[in-house]
Design a protein around this motif. Structure first.
Motif, PDB file in Angstrom:
ATOM      1  N   ILE A  28       0.640   9.626  -0.205  1.00 63.39           N
ATOM      2  CA  ILE A  28       1.383   9.118  -1.360  1.00 63.39           C
ATOM      3  C   ILE A  28       0.427   8.449  -2.347  1.00 63.39           C
ATOM      4  O   ILE A  28       0.502   8.691  -3.559  1.00 63.39           O
ATOM      5  CB  ILE A  28       2.496   8.152  -0.911  1.00 63.39           C
ATOM      6  N   LEU A  29      -0.477   7.619  -1.850  1.00 63.86           N
ATOM      7  CA  LEU A  29      -1.445   6.951  -2.722  1.00 63.86           C
ATOM      8  C   LEU A  29      -2.313   7.973  -3.451  1.00 63.86           C
ATOM      9  O   LEU A  29      -2.587   7.819  -4.650  1.00 63.86           O
ATOM     10  CB  LEU A  29      -2.316   5.984  -1.916  1.00 63.86           C
ATOM     11  N   VAL A  30      -2.750   9.018  -2.745  1.00 66.78           N
ATOM     12  CA  VAL A  30      -3.579  10.053  -3.368  1.00 66.78           C
ATOM     13  C   VAL A  30      -2.803  10.752  -4.488  1.00 66.78           C
ATOM     14  O   VAL A  30      -3.307  10.908  -5.608  1.00 66.78           O
ATOM     15  CB  VAL A  30      -4.084  11.077  -2.325  1.00 66.78           C
ATOM     16  N   ARG A  55      13.699  10.022   3.385  1.00 66.60           N
ATOM     17  CA  ARG A  55      12.535   9.524   4.123  1.00 66.60           C
ATOM     18  C   ARG A  55      11.515   8.914   3.165  1.00 66.60           C
ATOM     19  O   ARG A  55      10.940   7.862   3.424  1.00 66.60           O
ATOM     20  CB  ARG A  55      11.900  10.640   4.945  1.00 66.60           C
ATOM     21  N   LEU A  56      11.280   9.605   2.037  1.00 65.69           N
ATOM     22  CA  LEU A  56      10.322   9.093   1.060  1.00 65.69           C
ATOM     23  C   LEU A  56      10.780   7.753   0.498  1.00 65.69           C
ATOM     24  O   LEU A  56       9.968   6.846   0.326  1.00 65.69           O
ATOM     25  CB  LEU A  56      10.111  10.097  -0.075  1.00 65.69           C
ATOM     26  N   VAL A  60       8.393   4.582   0.525  1.00 63.17           N
ATOM     27  CA  VAL A  60       7.986   3.916  -0.716  1.00 63.17           C
ATOM     28  C   VAL A  60       8.482   2.473  -0.730  1.00 63.17           C
ATOM     29  O   VAL A  60       7.774   1.574  -1.205  1.00 63.17           O
ATOM     30  CB  VAL A  60       8.459   4.717  -1.950  1.00 63.17           C
ATOM     31  N   HIS A  61       9.655   2.218  -0.193  1.00 66.82           N
ATOM     32  CA  HIS A  61      10.163   0.839  -0.114  1.00 66.82           C
ATOM     33  C   HIS A  61       9.197  -0.036   0.699  1.00 66.82           C
ATOM     34  O   HIS A  61       8.868  -1.155   0.278  1.00 66.82           O
ATOM     35  CB  HIS A  61      11.560   0.815   0.506  1.00 66.82           C
ATOM     36  N   ARG A  82      10.962   6.459 -10.859  1.00 63.71           N
ATOM     37  CA  ARG A  82       9.546   6.784 -10.766  1.00 63.71           C
ATOM     38  C   ARG A  82       8.881   5.811  -9.796  1.00 63.71           C
ATOM     39  O   ARG A  82       9.249   4.644  -9.729  1.00 63.71           O
ATOM     40  CB  ARG A  82       8.855   6.677 -12.124  1.00 63.71           C
ATOM     41  N   ALA A  83       7.895   6.324  -9.082  1.00 61.27           N
ATOM     42  CA  ALA A  83       7.022   5.477  -8.269  1.00 61.27           C
ATOM     43  C   ALA A  83       5.697   5.395  -8.997  1.00 61.27           C
ATOM     44  O   ALA A  83       5.177   6.409  -9.472  1.00 61.27           O
ATOM     45  CB  ALA A  83       6.820   6.084  -6.882  1.00 61.27           C
TER      46      ALA A  83
END
Length: 136
Positions: A28-30, A55-56, A60-61, A82-83
């Motif tokens: 996720i960070l990448v 799940r995402l 992310v939470h 958006r994240a």
């Protein structure tokens, strides 16, 4: 399958030990670090990590609680979410990357010849293409 599981277990342990991250968090960070404005719609992020949206959202939470990402309403249409990668998330990624890349090299890349790596790349590109079409 056993080789794949051993590799992923070893890489996950390395990330947890050295950076207190999991492979899904690292991925996720990448993806966020590579996105314009370090931000993606949650639906795009879910597609990128091949995860269900539910799940995402949970993942992310948890990352949001650690200060690695923030979520906000999409300015484009006001409907989506958006994240966005925070400075802390980028710092954690940049800190984790060198040891993780070294582990990938040691436990995978360096074990194979260039020809073997080419075959693996070709095989998984084909698998991704066929299954990706099926998934829609």
């Amino acid at each position: 399958m056993q080789g794949h599981q051993r590799l992923m277990t070893a890489l996950n342990r390395q990330l947890q030990r050295d950076a207190e991250l999991t492979i899904p968090e690292y991925r996720i960070l990448v993806l966020l670090s590579e996105a314009p404005g370090r931000s993606l719609r949650m639906s795009e992020l879910a597609d990128g990590v091949l995860s269900s949206r539910s799940r995402l959202t949970h993942q992310v939470h948890r990352m949001e609680q650690q200060g690695m990402v923030v979520r906000h309403t999409c300015l484009e249409d006001g409907r989506g979410v958006r994240a966005e990668l925070t400075d802390e998330g980028l710092r954690r990624l940049e800190s984790a990357a060198p040891a993780h890349v070294e582990a990938v090299r040691r436990d995978f890349i360096d074990l194979l010849t260039p020809d073997q790596l080419d075959v693996i790349a070709e095989v998984f590109a084909r698998v991704d293409q066929v299954i990706g079409k099926r998934a829609g």
